[in-house]
Design an enzyme around this catalytic site. Structure first.
Site, PDB file in Angstrom:
ATOM      1  N   GLU A 113      14.414  56.849 -28.477  1.00 38.66           N
ATOM      2  CA  GLU A 113      15.544  55.999 -28.844  1.00 38.66           C
ATOM      3  C   GLU A 113      16.578  55.891 -27.735  1.00 38.66           C
ATOM      4  OE1 GLU A 113      18.890  55.291 -32.297  1.00 38.66           O
ATOM      5  OE2 GLU A 113      17.801  57.186 -32.285  1.00 38.66           O
ATOM      6  N   ASP A 128      12.752  60.035 -32.111  1.00 37.53           N
ATOM      7  CA  ASP A 128      14.146  59.843 -32.501  1.00 37.53           C
ATOM      8  C   ASP A 128      14.782  61.231 -32.528  1.00 37.53           C
ATOM      9  OD1 ASP A 128      16.604  59.192 -33.519  1.00 37.53           O
ATOM     10  OD2 ASP A 128      15.834  57.826 -35.041  1.00 37.53           O
ATOM     11  N   ILE A 163      17.854  62.381 -33.060  1.00 38.71           N
ATOM     12  CA  ILE A 163      18.645  62.621 -34.280  1.00 38.71           C
ATOM     13  C   ILE A 163      18.602  61.337 -35.105  1.00 38.71           C
ATOM     14  CG2 ILE A 163      20.867  63.226 -35.301  1.00 38.71           C
ATOM     15  CD1 ILE A 163      21.627  64.733 -32.816  1.00 38.71           C
ATOM     16  N   ASP A 164      17.823  61.333 -36.152  1.00 40.05           N
ATOM     17  CA  ASP A 164      17.830  60.202 -37.072  1.00 40.05           C
ATOM     18  C   ASP A 164      18.838  60.531 -38.172  1.00 40.05           C
ATOM     19  OD1 ASP A 164      16.756  57.638 -37.903  1.00 40.05           O
ATOM     20  OD2 ASP A 164      16.040  58.716 -39.659  1.00 40.05           O
ATOM     21  N   THR A 204      22.315  59.774 -37.290  1.00 47.11           N
ATOM     22  CA  THR A 204      23.406  60.227 -36.408  1.00 47.11           C
ATOM     23  C   THR A 204      24.759  60.124 -37.106  1.00 47.11           C
ATOM     24  OG1 THR A 204      22.193  59.634 -34.398  1.00 47.11           O
ATOM     25  CG2 THR A 204      24.575  59.848 -34.206  1.00 47.11           C
ATOM     26  N   ASP A 252      12.302  55.243 -35.548  1.00 46.10           N
ATOM     27  CA  ASP A 252      12.836  55.570 -36.871  1.00 46.10           C
ATOM     28  C   ASP A 252      11.728  55.865 -37.875  1.00 46.10           C
ATOM     29  OD1 ASP A 252      15.608  55.017 -36.257  1.00 46.10           O
ATOM     30  OD2 ASP A 252      15.180  52.885 -36.426  1.00 46.10           O
TER      31      ASP A 252
END
Length: 286
Positions: A72, A93, A95-96, A98, A222
């Site tokens: 990402e 990703d 930190i999905d 955030t 994601d």
């Protein structure tokens, strides 16, 4: 060609690396974060997103120098989405969720998947705050903390708990469509939930905690891991229009079973027609 033995090695390596990287989220969770925006005020990034992605890619690249990466933060920085090729490729990703992370709301995770020959082979979604580790290997089932999970067999919309990411309505160009679909979901479903993390929402479909999830506003990193986890849990992911799902252009309906998928496709199409008719009516009144 990647052998089963090689995939086993990839899985063991990335699983340990993901759990280790989760410590960064856990340690930073309650503290202050340096926040920047990307696509808009709603699209946040912190120094920890960048730090975790660097840890993951650096370690994976050293161990698997021929592999490719679609991450990402790397893509956001270059403004270029690479093509998914047959070369083993990690979709990351860091930190999905955030925005959840920024607010110390505990639905946040690392999501990482491996595609080989454009086929998803490994999926890991790890929430280090709630200690939820979702894992899947193609053809080997899906698991939460090592225990098998199965998607819901509820087939009726009126008995379903559905997820929709309503916060995308902040984007003016798609606001009416999002709110129209939200209205349709609210009107028929048992209940509506918004988690703020696509990867974790997909995992909740996989474990049967919710029956369905829909979003047209996601990116490959994601969804890649969560899609495999759902499929291995017995659920299915299709395109919003009812066609075949494309991980590189993810407009998705994720559900526990086929009948519910068809019902959601019809519901969304009907909602969009109503939104279009309403828009035309407003234009004629001006």
């Amino acid at each position: 060609m990647t052998t089963l033995e090689e995939l086993n090695y990839c899985y063991d390596f990335v699983l340990n690396l993901t759990i280790e990287s989760g410590k960064v989220i856990r340690d930073a969770f309650q503290g202050s974060k340096k926040i920047e925006t990307k696509a808009g005020d709603w699209d946040l990034v912190t120094q920890y997103d960048k730090k975790i992605e660097a840890i993951l890619i650096d370690n994976l690249a050293r161990r698997f120098p021929t592999h490719k990466f679609i991450g990402e933060e790397t893509v956001s920085h270059s403004n270029f989405l690479p093509e998914l090729t047959n070369v083993p490729t990690w979709l990351i990703d860091p930190i999905d969720g955030t925005t959840n992370f920024v607010h110390s709301f505990p639905h946040t995770c690392i999501s990482i998947a491996l595609a080989v020959n454009k086929e998803l082979e490994i999926g890991i979604v790890y929430n280090p705050i709630l200690e939820q580790l979702f894992t899947a290997r193609r053809g080997h089932g899906a698991f939460l903390n090592g225990k098998p999970i199965k998607s819901s067999n509820v087939e009726e919309l009126e008995h379903s708990l559905l997820c929709l990411e309503a916060s995308y309505a902040t984007i003016e160009d798609i606001r009416d469509i999002i709110l129209g679909r939200l209205e349709a979901f609210v009107s028929i479903a048992h209940g509506i939930r918004t988690m703020g993390s696509a990867a974790l929402t997909l995992c909740h479909v996989a474990m049967g905690a919710v029956e369905g999830y829909h979003s047209d506003n996601l990116m490959p990193w994601d969804v890649a891991a969560g899609v495999l986890i759902i499929r291995e849990a017995g659920g299915m992911v299709i395109d919003t229009n009812g066609g075949e799902f494309n991980v590189m252009s993810p407009k998705l309906i994720a559900v526990g079973n086929c009948r519910l998928a068809k019902e959601l496709v019809k519901l969304i199409k009907h909602a969009d027609i109503k939104t279009h008719q309403r828009s035309l009516l407003l234009q004629t009144m001006k």
